[in-house]
Design a protein around this motif. Structure first.
Motif, PDB file in Angstrom:
ATOM      1  N   ALA A  90      -3.613 -16.538  11.373  1.00 33.01           N
ATOM      2  CA  ALA A  90      -4.234 -15.754  12.438  1.00 33.01           C
ATOM      3  C   ALA A  90      -3.990 -16.340  13.819  1.00 33.01           C
ATOM      4  O   ALA A  90      -3.937 -15.627  14.807  1.00 33.01           O
TER       5      ALA A  90
ATOM      6  N   ARG B 140      -9.364 -13.184   5.960  1.00 31.57           N
ATOM      7  CA  ARG B 140      -8.828 -13.641   7.250  1.00 31.57           C
ATOM      8  C   ARG B 140      -7.368 -14.016   7.073  1.00 31.57           C
ATOM      9  O   ARG B 140      -6.977 -14.595   6.057  1.00 31.57           O
ATOM     10  N   ASP B 141      -6.552 -13.667   8.068  1.00 28.43           N
ATOM     11  CA  ASP B 141      -5.140 -14.003   8.013  1.00 28.43           C
ATOM     12  C   ASP B 141      -4.966 -15.509   7.977  1.00 28.43           C
ATOM     13  O   ASP B 141      -5.578 -16.241   8.780  1.00 28.43           O
ATOM     14  N   THR B 142      -4.108 -15.969   7.070  1.00 28.18           N
ATOM     15  CA  THR B 142      -3.866 -17.408   7.007  1.00 28.18           C
ATOM     16  C   THR B 142      -3.147 -17.908   8.245  1.00 28.18           C
ATOM     17  O   THR B 142      -3.272 -19.072   8.616  1.00 28.18           O
TER      18      THR B 142
ATOM     19  N   ASP C 245      -0.674 -13.784   5.236  1.00 28.23           N
ATOM     20  CA  ASP C 245      -1.325 -13.163   4.102  1.00 28.23           C
ATOM     21  C   ASP C 245      -2.835 -13.332   4.246  1.00 28.23           C
ATOM     22  O   ASP C 245      -3.324 -14.442   4.491  1.00 28.23           O
ATOM     23  N   PRO C 246      -3.592 -12.244   4.064  1.00 26.12           N
ATOM     24  CA  PRO C 246      -5.047 -12.370   4.180  1.00 26.12           C
ATOM     25  C   PRO C 246      -5.609 -13.187   3.028  1.00 26.12           C
ATOM     26  O   PRO C 246      -5.192 -13.046   1.876  1.00 26.12           O
TER      27      PRO C 246
ATOM     28  N   GLY D 105      -7.877 -11.189  13.515  1.00 27.91           N
ATOM     29  CA  GLY D 105      -7.361 -11.728  12.268  1.00 27.91           C
ATOM     30  C   GLY D 105      -8.314 -11.665  11.104  1.00 27.91           C
ATOM     31  O   GLY D 105      -7.977 -12.115  10.001  1.00 27.91           O
TER      32      GLY D 105
ATOM     33  N   PRO E 292       0.683 -12.938  12.154  1.00 23.55           N
ATOM     34  CA  PRO E 292       0.143 -12.346  10.937  1.00 23.55           C
ATOM     35  C   PRO E 292       0.573 -13.108   9.697  1.00 23.55           C
ATOM     36  O   PRO E 292       1.727 -13.524   9.567  1.00 23.55           O
TER      37      PRO E 292
ATOM     38  N   ASP F 265       1.916  -3.512  10.338  1.00 28.17           N
ATOM     39  CA  ASP F 265       2.396  -4.462  11.333  1.00 28.17           C
ATOM     40  C   ASP F 265       3.851  -4.153  11.645  1.00 28.17           C
ATOM     41  O   ASP F 265       4.694  -4.130  10.733  1.00 28.17           O
TER      42      ASP F 265
END
Length: 716
Positions: A434, A430-432, A440-441, A412, A438, A390
């Motif tokens: 999203a 999934r991105d928190t 943390d997934p 996301g 961006p 990113d």
């Protein structure tokens, strides 16, 4: 001298006895594992294929959303359970892809992932993911590689080498007609599919009004005739195979509109005859072309109106320019996403800037969304992880546990699919943040695998061996106690470009190595020079010599392992392998009979001149310019050196490594008075498909090797 005999316990004995049958009927444990993932633009739906169980070969189309699975297409309900006939072009496509299942084996969608197209028995089918049953779409003939337009209003496909476009309601148009039997539109030629990693031959424009289409003319390519001696009533099959030093297919590109307008794409095809990859994004068509000597690879922008090309980037290398899957690509802003080899690192670059650190080896670009780049890379050559770049945030590793991973990402949501020490696993994160940016997934679920648990559980000891820090895995019998006595050794390598076996993952190859260990061997698997994952210098150490470094690394690793594990009996050493591994196995008993005492060589390329242009000239150069490289790297001409038991195994229908490799080498051995054994496999290709053959082939190899080493023991 006499050696003690070791016996497994009854439990391990039963499991090991049943393993070959399980290995065959599960198609190397590939059945039941989810594959071919597509994420919807909002990240809330995931499409994938999966067979019904670990022994069911029929692929089905599924959708995963909100933690639940929905079956979208079941071939048994659509066309029944009868044998599926597929067009010859589709059969070849599956052979190049090493596809081992039937039913829905691949699919394509529109941009919204709402319309899905696939084939069954050569017929065109589609299904809408927002409800409704699958429906048949009338087509002009047997269908290959159907792909919906981005807007979902049309489906393009290839039939009888011609490119068609059909509306789901059934209005069909032929956009490009093959002018003769050697011409095709929209299909990948042999070298692209087998050696470059490009399986497709056409690409939709984002506006759904035009397509970029490959036209392939195979008339310059030499003919080969494949027949099945077990069925002499069948005529031979004619294929076009570009052997090293001979003519390639002529590949051109055309821009085709739905209204029938046609524009030729122009580039210096004399200097750059290989079409490595192509695509069409919001900035226009983008292609990669490579010189015949593979030392230059250009990224070209294509004017979508005139077909004129412009050089955007050029990569050069004095050995060869390595093709990295997924490149070239562009971000939303138009920044080029490319690899760069410098020193001993393969970097990821975005917009001409390196964005990965020294020592992190780029393996593949999985996708680009906006300015984000999803890619795989290795810090440790025994593992491959999924990373995301990113801008402004740098690189983030998305996979944590040891393994070999791939995946895809959109909206996301990332699907992370890999082989771990526990087997095949697919997680969804999934991105928190999203919806706002961006983050943390976070875990979002998992897609279940129905693959069978192997009856023999691999127990590798991962090793770093010798001065070159060779990565290896040692498999000992589960029933064996160290120090109980010497064990015969079996080397079980691939050892060549594009594949690693000594990885921290439970793949089918690890299960097979452990099964051989359960038969009483200490099995050693080593990835030497020329294998991927350790940087450009490691890969290119085999330039001009595909045999010497690879064989030396197996020998060095064997001796280093024996120093650490005294139970390895160096007076009884065997080696087995398939394809490049088969070549390496046969070379071992030819050139190092002081080390290796028996070998099984499956589908070995014994004469490098018989292999294809793009793959073989990459490492050895043009045979007319570098004949010494081909002589040095071939088994042909060295048959008189054989002093050890050698079993040659080859499929008679192999169109990748032709059976001529084995038959000519066998004739050479016979003329030199060198005893050997040949096991022909009627009807088998490079990847034998018959379950009974695959089951008993393991046992046959075991018995051959045990008998050979037993005779050596008796000789003292």
């Amino acid at each position: 001298m006499d050696h003690p005999t070791h016996h497994p316990t009854d439990h391990h004995s039963v499991n090991a006895a049943d393993f070959p049958r399980q290995f065959a009927r599960t198609r190397r444990f590939s059945l039941g594992a989810p594959r071919h993932f597509t994420v919807s633009p909002d990240g809330h739906r995931i499409l994938f294929t999966r067979t019904g169980s670990g022994t069911d070969p029929v692929g089905r189309l599924w959708q995963y959303a909100d933690g639940a699975e929905q079956l979208l297409a079941d071939p048994a309900l659509l066309v029944g359970d009868g044998p599926a006939a597929v067009p010859e072009e589709e059969r070849l496509r599956r052979e190049r892809a090493r596809e081992r299942s039937v039913g829905v084996v691949s699919y394509a969608t529109d941009t919204a992932a709402r319309l899905v197209a696939f084939t069954l028995s050569g017929a065109l089918w589609a299904v809408r993911t927002d409800g409704g049953a699958p429906f048949s779409v009338p087509a002009a003939g047997p269908v290959v590689d159907p792909r919906p337009s981005p807007d979902g209003r049309h489906i393009a496909y290839v039939s009888r080498r011609c490119l068609h476009v059909v509306e789901p309601a059934g209005v069909d148009r032929q956009l490009a007609r093959a002018e003769g039997p050697e011409i095709s539109y929209g299909l990948a030629e042999y070298t692209a599919a087998e050696s470059m990693g490009r399986p497709r031959g056409y690409w939709w424009a984002p506006d759904s009004r035009r397509l970029l289409v490959a036209r392939v003319d195979t008339s310059p390519v030499a003919r080969r005739y494949l027949s099945d001696p077990a069925d002499p009533a069948q005529p031979p099959r004619v294929i076009r195979y570009p052997a090293a030093g001979t003519a390639n297919a002529e590949v051109t590109l055309q821009l085709l509109s739905l209204e029938g307008e046609r524009t030729e794409v122009t580039w210096d095809r004399q200097a750059y005859e290989y079409l490595v990859d192509a695509g069409w994004d919001a900035h226009g068509p983008l292609i990669a072309v490579q010189s015949r000597d593979q030392r230059t690879l250009r990224t070209l922008a294509v004017d979508p109106v005139t077909g004129v090309t412009e050089v955007l980037h050029e990569r050069t290398d004095p050995a060869w320019v390595e093709i990295v899957p997924g490149t070239p690509a562009r971000t939303a802003s138009g920044a080029l996403v490319l690899p760069e080899d410098a020193g001993d690192t393969r970097y990821l670059t975005v917009g001409g800037r390196r964005v990965t650190p020294d020592g992190l080896q780029l393996r593949e670009v999985l996708g680009v969304e906006g300015e984000r780049v999803l890619f795989t890379a290795s810090e440790d050559p025994t593992q491959t992880h999924v990373w995301r770049h990113d801008p402004g945030l740098g690189n983030r590793r998305l996979t944590r546990d040891p393994g070999v991973y791939g995946g895809t990402s959109r909206g996301g949501t990332a699907v992370l699919a890999g082989l771990t020490p526990r087997g095949a696993e697919v997680s969804v994160v999934r991105d928190t943040g999203a919806d706002t940016g961006p983050g943390d997934p976070a875990p979002y679920g998992a897609i279940a695998s129905h693959a069978e648990e192997p009856l023999v559980a691999p127990r590798p000891r991962h090793l770093t061996l010798g001065e070159r820090e060779l990565r290896g895995a040692l498999y000992l019998p589960s029933w064996y106690e160290e120090g109980a006595g010497p064990l015969p050794v079996l080397l079980d390598p691939y050892g060549g470009p594009s594949m690693q076996l000594a990885v921290r993952a439970r793949g089918w190859f690890a299960c097979v190595s452990q099964w051989f260990a359960e038969q009483g061997f200490a099995v050693l698997v080593v990835d030497g020079r020329g294998t991927p994952g350790r940087g450009p210098a490691w890969e290119k150490a085999i330039l001009g010599d595909q045999l010497g470094p690879a064989l030396a690394d197996q020998v060095d690793a064997l001796h280093a392992a024996a120093e650490r594990f005294p139970d390895l009996d160096l007076t009884r050493v065997a080696i087995r392998g398939w394809s490049f591994g088969g070549f390496l196995a046969a070379a071992a008993v030819l050139h190092r009979p002081d080390v290796f005492h028996a070998a099984v060589a499956g589908a070995p390329p014994t004469d490098q001149r018989l292999y294809d242009t793009h793959w073989k000239e990459r490492f050895l150069g043009h045979p007319e310019e570098r004949p010494e490289n081909y002589a040095r790297s071939s088994l042909a001409g060295h048959g008189h050196l054989l002093r050890r038991p050698l079993l040659l195994v080859h499929g008679l229908a192999d169109d990748n490594v032709a059976v001529a490799h084995t038959l000519r080498f066998s004739a050479e051995l016979l003329a030199a008075g060198r005893p050997h054994t040949v096991l022909p496999l009627p009807g088998a290709t490079h990847m034998p498909a018959d379950d009974r053959v695959n089951e008993n082939l393991l046992r046959f190899q075991r018995d051959f090797l045990l008998d050979a080493l037993r005779e050596r023991t008796a000789e003292g």
